[in-house]
Design a protein around this motif. Sequence first.
Motif, PDB file in Angstrom:
ATOM      1  N   TRP A  73       0.836  -1.209   0.000  1.00 29.80           N
ATOM      2  CA  TRP A  73       0.000   0.000   0.000  1.00 29.80           C
ATOM      3  C   TRP A  73       0.864   1.249   0.000  1.00 29.80           C
ATOM      4  O   TRP A  73       0.503   2.268  -0.591  1.00 29.80           O
ATOM      5  N   GLN A  74       2.007   1.184   0.649  1.00 29.05           N
ATOM      6  CA  GLN A  74       2.930   2.323   0.663  1.00 29.05           C
ATOM      7  C   GLN A  74       3.403   2.625  -0.757  1.00 29.05           C
ATOM      8  O   GLN A  74       3.429   3.769  -1.179  1.00 29.05           O
ATOM      9  N   ASP A  75       3.765   1.598  -1.511  1.00 27.40           N
ATOM     10  CA  ASP A  75       4.197   1.776  -2.900  1.00 27.40           C
ATOM     11  C   ASP A  75       3.077   2.373  -3.745  1.00 27.40           C
ATOM     12  O   ASP A  75       3.294   3.307  -4.520  1.00 27.40           O
ATOM     13  N   THR A  76       1.889   1.841  -3.582  1.00 27.70           N
ATOM     14  CA  THR A  76       0.724   2.311  -4.340  1.00 27.70           C
ATOM     15  C   THR A  76       0.434   3.774  -4.043  1.00 27.70           C
ATOM     16  O   THR A  76       0.176   4.561  -4.952  1.00 27.70           O
ATOM     17  N   GLY A  77       0.493   4.133  -2.770  1.00 32.30           N
ATOM     18  CA  GLY A  77       0.244   5.521  -2.379  1.00 32.30           C
ATOM     19  C   GLY A  77       1.236   6.481  -3.009  1.00 32.30           C
ATOM     20  O   GLY A  77       0.872   7.586  -3.427  1.00 32.30           O
ATOM     21  N   SER A  78       2.487   6.080  -3.103  1.00 34.08           N
ATOM     22  CA  SER A  78       3.486   6.938  -3.745  1.00 34.08           C
ATOM     23  C   SER A  78       3.131   7.184  -5.212  1.00 34.08           C
ATOM     24  O   SER A  78       3.237   8.308  -5.709  1.00 34.08           O
ATOM     25  N   GLY A  79       2.704   6.133  -5.896  1.00 32.20           N
ATOM     26  CA  GLY A  79       2.291   6.289  -7.289  1.00 32.20           C
ATOM     27  C   GLY A  79       1.073   7.180  -7.438  1.00 32.20           C
ATOM     28  O   GLY A  79       1.019   8.049  -8.312  1.00 32.20           O
ATOM     29  N   VAL A  80       0.085   6.998  -6.569  1.00 34.40           N
ATOM     30  CA  VAL A  80      -1.149   7.789  -6.640  1.00 34.40           C
ATOM     31  C   VAL A  80      -0.866   9.262  -6.324  1.00 34.40           C
ATOM     32  O   VAL A  80      -1.344  10.160  -7.030  1.00 34.40           O
ATOM     33  N   PHE A  81      -0.104   9.529  -5.272  1.00 31.70           N
ATOM     34  CA  PHE A  81       0.225  10.911  -4.924  1.00 31.70           C
ATOM     35  C   PHE A  81       1.033  11.578  -6.036  1.00 31.70           C
ATOM     36  O   PHE A  81       0.843  12.753  -6.334  1.00 31.70           O
ATOM     37  N   THR A  82       1.938  10.825  -6.648  1.00 26.07           N
ATOM     38  CA  THR A  82       2.736  11.381  -7.744  1.00 26.07           C
ATOM     39  C   THR A  82       1.867  11.673  -8.964  1.00 26.07           C
ATOM     40  O   THR A  82       2.032  12.716  -9.605  1.00 26.07           O
ATOM     41  N   LEU A  83       0.952  10.780  -9.278  1.00 28.71           N
ATOM     42  CA  LEU A  83       0.032  11.022 -10.395  1.00 28.71           C
ATOM     43  C   LEU A  83      -0.780  12.292 -10.159  1.00 28.71           C
ATOM     44  O   LEU A  83      -0.914  13.134 -11.055  1.00 28.71           O
ATOM     45  N   ALA A  84      -1.311  12.451  -8.959  1.00 31.69           N
ATOM     46  CA  ALA A  84      -2.103  13.639  -8.641  1.00 31.69           C
ATOM     47  C   ALA A  84      -1.250  14.903  -8.708  1.00 31.69           C
ATOM     48  O   ALA A  84      -1.670  15.912  -9.292  1.00 31.69           O
ATOM     49  N   ALA A  85      -0.057  14.859  -8.132  1.00 29.23           N
ATOM     50  CA  ALA A  85       0.822  16.033  -8.135  1.00 29.23           C
ATOM     51  C   ALA A  85       1.198  16.424  -9.564  1.00 29.23           C
ATOM     52  O   ALA A  85       1.132  17.602  -9.936  1.00 29.23           O
ATOM     53  N   LEU A  86       1.570  15.443 -10.361  1.00 34.29           N
ATOM     54  CA  LEU A  86       1.983  15.744 -11.733  1.00 34.29           C
ATOM     55  C   LEU A  86       0.825  16.216 -12.599  1.00 34.29           C
ATOM     56  O   LEU A  86       0.992  17.140 -13.403  1.00 34.29           O
ATOM     57  N   ALA A  87      -0.327  15.594 -12.468  1.00 35.14           N
ATOM     58  CA  ALA A  87      -1.481  16.032 -13.259  1.00 35.14           C
ATOM     59  C   ALA A  87      -1.806  17.491 -12.946  1.00 35.14           C
ATOM     60  O   ALA A  87      -2.070  18.290 -13.856  1.00 35.14           O
ATOM     61  N   LEU A  88      -1.773  17.837 -11.682  1.00 34.23           N
ATOM     62  CA  LEU A  88      -2.061  19.215 -11.276  1.00 34.23           C
ATOM     63  C   LEU A  88      -0.972  20.177 -11.746  1.00 34.23           C
ATOM     64  O   LEU A  88      -1.270  21.205 -12.373  1.00 34.23           O
ATOM     65  N   LEU A  89       0.276  19.860 -11.450  1.00 36.02           N
ATOM     66  CA  LEU A  89       1.377  20.759 -11.812  1.00 36.02           C
ATOM     67  C   LEU A  89       1.507  20.942 -13.330  1.00 36.02           C
ATOM     68  O   LEU A  89       1.722  22.059 -13.808  1.00 36.02           O
ATOM     69  N   LEU A  90       1.382  19.852 -14.073  1.00 36.93           N
ATOM     70  CA  LEU A  90       1.533  19.942 -15.525  1.00 36.93           C
ATOM     71  C   LEU A  90       0.361  20.665 -16.181  1.00 36.93           C
ATOM     72  O   LEU A  90       0.555  21.469 -17.093  1.00 36.93           O
ATOM     73  N   SER A  91      -0.851  20.383 -15.715  1.00 36.71           N
ATOM     74  CA  SER A  91      -2.025  20.996 -16.352  1.00 36.71           C
ATOM     75  C   SER A  91      -2.176  22.471 -16.008  1.00 36.71           C
ATOM     76  O   SER A  91      -2.789  23.216 -16.768  1.00 36.71           O
ATOM     77  N   LEU A  92      -1.639  22.888 -14.885  1.00 34.34           N
ATOM     78  CA  LEU A  92      -1.671  24.315 -14.535  1.00 34.34           C
ATOM     79  C   LEU A  92      -0.399  25.039 -14.956  1.00 34.34           C
ATOM     80  O   LEU A  92      -0.356  26.261 -14.945  1.00 34.34           O
ATOM     81  N   GLY A  93       0.620  24.278 -15.306  1.00 32.79           N
ATOM     82  CA  GLY A  93       1.916  24.852 -15.643  1.00 32.79           C
ATOM     83  C   GLY A  93       2.269  24.710 -17.103  1.00 32.79           C
ATOM     84  O   GLY A  93       1.521  25.159 -17.983  1.00 32.79           O
ATOM     85  N   PRO A  94       3.368  24.024 -17.391  1.00 28.94           N
ATOM     86  CA  PRO A  94       3.918  24.028 -18.748  1.00 28.94           C
ATOM     87  C   PRO A  94       3.068  23.337 -19.811  1.00 28.94           C
ATOM     88  O   PRO A  94       3.241  23.610 -20.994  1.00 28.94           O
ATOM     89  N   LEU A  95       2.152  22.468 -19.427  1.00 29.02           N
ATOM     90  CA  LEU A  95       1.328  21.777 -20.429  1.00 29.02           C
ATOM     91  C   LEU A  95      -0.122  22.252 -20.418  1.00 29.02           C
ATOM     92  O   LEU A  95      -1.020  21.557 -20.891  1.00 29.02           O
ATOM     93  N   ARG A  96      -0.365  23.452 -19.911  1.00 28.31           N
ATOM     94  CA  ARG A  96      -1.747  23.940 -19.766  1.00 28.31           C
ATOM     95  C   ARG A  96      -2.485  24.048 -21.101  1.00 28.31           C
ATOM     96  O   ARG A  96      -3.703  23.939 -21.134  1.00 28.31           O
ATOM     97  N   ALA A  97      -1.800  24.240 -22.203  1.00 34.31           N
ATOM     98  CA  ALA A  97      -2.455  24.346 -23.511  1.00 34.31           C
ATOM     99  C   ALA A  97      -2.385  23.026 -24.289  1.00 34.31           C
ATOM    100  O   ALA A  97      -2.723  22.979 -25.460  1.00 34.31           O
ATOM    101  N   THR A  98      -1.977  21.964 -23.603  1.00 36.72           N
ATOM    102  CA  THR A  98      -1.773  20.667 -24.229  1.00 36.72           C
ATOM    103  C   THR A  98      -3.012  19.789 -24.032  1.00 36.72           C
ATOM    104  O   THR A  98      -3.654  19.880 -22.991  1.00 36.72           O
ATOM    105  N   PRO A  99      -3.340  18.932 -24.990  1.00 40.29           N
ATOM    106  CA  PRO A  99      -4.472  18.021 -24.791  1.00 40.29           C
ATOM    107  C   PRO A  99      -4.290  17.137 -23.555  1.00 40.29           C
ATOM    108  O   PRO A  99      -3.167  16.761 -23.200  1.00 40.29           O
ATOM    109  N   GLY A 100      -5.390  16.819 -22.909  1.00 36.39           N
ATOM    110  CA  GLY A 100      -5.367  16.017 -21.695  1.00 36.39           C
ATOM    111  C   GLY A 100      -4.693  14.668 -21.857  1.00 36.39           C
ATOM    112  O   GLY A 100      -4.069  14.160 -20.930  1.00 36.39           O
ATOM    113  N   ARG A 101      -4.795  14.094 -23.022  1.00 34.11           N
ATOM    114  CA  ARG A 101      -4.163  12.799 -23.299  1.00 34.11           C
ATOM    115  C   ARG A 101      -2.644  12.880 -23.103  1.00 34.11           C
ATOM    116  O   ARG A 101      -2.032  11.983 -22.553  1.00 34.11           O
ATOM    117  N   ARG A 102      -2.067  13.982 -23.526  1.00 30.38           N
ATOM    118  CA  ARG A 102      -0.619  14.172 -23.377  1.00 30.38           C
ATOM    119  C   ARG A 102      -0.249  14.369 -21.901  1.00 30.38           C
ATOM    120  O   ARG A 102       0.746  13.826 -21.426  1.00 30.38           O
TER     121      ARG A 102
END
Length: 122
Positions: A73-102
């Motif tokens: 569960w510890q490993d899984t949580g790291s992956g989930v938290f990283t996915l959430a952090a990256l989706a937020l940071l990328l979509s509000l930052g450098p990839l904000r004009a990029t399609p969601g698939r990317r």
Amino acid sequence: MLSWGAIAYGAALSAVLAVLLVLAAARERRPGTLATVAAGAVLGPAAWNAILRATDASQFFTDAPIPFFPISWQDTGSGVFTLAALALLLSLGPLRATPGRRIALVAGLGALSALLVDIYLY
């Protein structure tokens, strides 16, 4: 329970692997995006493991009885938290004009990195 040094070590390894995977699989070359990937791949696992440390949640560290893929569960949580952090940071930052698939691809590669580092490297 993980020490602060182990948390920092795992987060740093996650960032390195995330950047390498994004370079290789997503063929991303923009420095701002790569820096954001590194930041999210550090913040996600560090935040999750800090929560586990603060709450003394030692039962999250029990590996599955699968020899080639001993995920916990510890490993899984790291992956989930990283996915959430990256989706937020990328979509509000450098990839904000990029399609969601990317954004999903790049964030997913970063999350995969954190998961694999947690399973196999610490």
